[in-house]
Design an enzyme around this catalytic site. Structure first.
Site, PDB file in Angstrom:
ATOM      1  N   ASP A 138       0.994  -1.215  -0.245  1.00 25.17           N
ATOM      2  CA  ASP A 138      -0.414  -0.047   0.329  1.00 25.17           C
ATOM      3  C   ASP A 138       0.438   1.253  -0.234  1.00 25.17           C
ATOM      4  O   ASP A 138       2.178   1.305   0.252  1.00 25.17           O
ATOM      5  CB  ASP A 138      -1.228   0.241   1.474  1.00 25.17           C
ATOM      6  N   PHE A 139       0.433   2.141  -0.268  1.00 25.67           N
ATOM      7  CA  PHE A 139       0.954   3.690  -0.026  1.00 25.67           C
ATOM      8  C   PHE A 139       2.011   3.827   1.178  1.00 25.67           C
ATOM      9  O   PHE A 139       3.104   4.386   0.468  1.00 25.67           O
ATOM     10  CB  PHE A 139       0.020   5.030  -0.425  1.00 25.67           C
TER      11      PHE A 139
END
Length: 216
Positions: free
Chosen positions: A82-83
Site C-alpha cells: 500500500d501507499f
C-alpha cells in the site's frame, strides 16, 4: 483467430486448436512471425513509502515506475504494497510467475516488520497463528513475534502467506495497535538485505530457477 485463418505454421493455416507445438519456429499470426518468449527475469526493489504500486495515479501521486531507474525491461509487480508501506517488492517480466507467487495456495511466505504504538502481549500475537476474523474477513495463520519494546512503542515481526489487502495493518489495529511504519523484509527466500529505498537489482537466474523448482 484459428477459425478466421489468421494462424499459420510453416505457411500452412492451422485449422484446429488441437495442434501440438514444441516451440514457435515457423508460427505466424497475420503473416508475422511469433517471437519466442523472453527469459523470465525477477528483480528486487525497495519500494519507498508514499509510493503507489500502480502504473498511473489519477491523483498525481508518485508510483513505483516514477522511482524505478531507466533502462529496465517492462516489469510488473508481484503483489502490492500500500501507499505508505515500504520494503521489498518483487518485479518480473513473466505474468505466469507473478500469478504463481501471488496465489495463497502456493504458500510463499511474506515477512514484515511493523513499528506500532499501543499495548500488546506476545500471547496475543501467538494467538494469530490460529487466524482471525475481522469485520467478516478471515485472515489465515500469522506467525507474529514481539521483537522489542520501548515504552508503548514496539517493533513486531510478522510472517504470513495470504497477503490480503492491508492485512498487517488491519490485524494490528484489531489488537489495538497503531502502525507508524511498515516494512516488508522478505518474499519467499528473497530478502531486502542491503537495499535502500529506491534501490533495485536483479535476482540471479540460477537462484530464480532453483526457487521455481521448489514451487513445483
Amino acid at each position: 483467430m484459428i477459425a478466421e485463418g489468421r494462424i499459420a505454421l510453416n505457411g500452412e493455416k492451422i485449422t484446429t486448436p488441437a495442434t501440438l507445438l514444441t516451440d514457435v519456429t515457423g508460427l505466424t499470426v497475420d503473416g508475422r512471425p511469433v517471437r519466442p518468449a523472453k527469459a523470465t527475469r525477477l528483480y528486487r526493489f525497495y519500494k519507498p513509502p508514499s509510493t503507489l504500486t500502480a502504473a498511473h495515479d489519477p491523483k498525481g501521486r508518485a508510483t513505483i515506475y516514477d522511482r524505478l531507474p531507466k533502462g529496465l525491461p517492462r516489469l510488473v509487480p508481484v503483489g502490492r504494497l500500500d501507499f505508505m508501506t515500504e520494503g521489498l517488492l518483487l518485479l518480473t517480466n513473466d505474468g505466469e510467475l507473478k500469478r504463481q507467487l501471488e496465489l495463497p495456495r502456493t504458500g510463499v511466505v511474506r515477512s514484515y516488520r511493523a513499528r506500532a504504538f499501543g499495548d500488546v502481549t506476545q500471547a496475543q500475537l501467538e494467538d494469530l497463528a490460529d487466524g482471525v476474523t475481522i469485520e467478516g474477513i478471515h485472515y489465515g495463520s500469522i506467525n507474529a513475534n514481539l521483537e522489542r519494546r520501548t515504552g508503548r512503542n514496539c517493533w513486531i515481526e510478522m510472517s504470513l502467506t495470504e497477503g490480503k489487502n492491508r492485512e498487517v495493518r488491519r490485524v494490528l489495529a484489531h489488537l489495538g495497535m497503531q502502525v507508524s511504519r511498515l516494512i516488508r523484509t522478505a518474499y519467499g527466500p528473497f530478502t531486502l538485505e542491503d537495499l535502500g529505498p529506491g534501490d533495485v537489482d536483479e535476482i540471479d537466474p540460477a537462484d530464480l530457477e532453483q526457487f521455481r523448482k521448489s514451487l513445483a
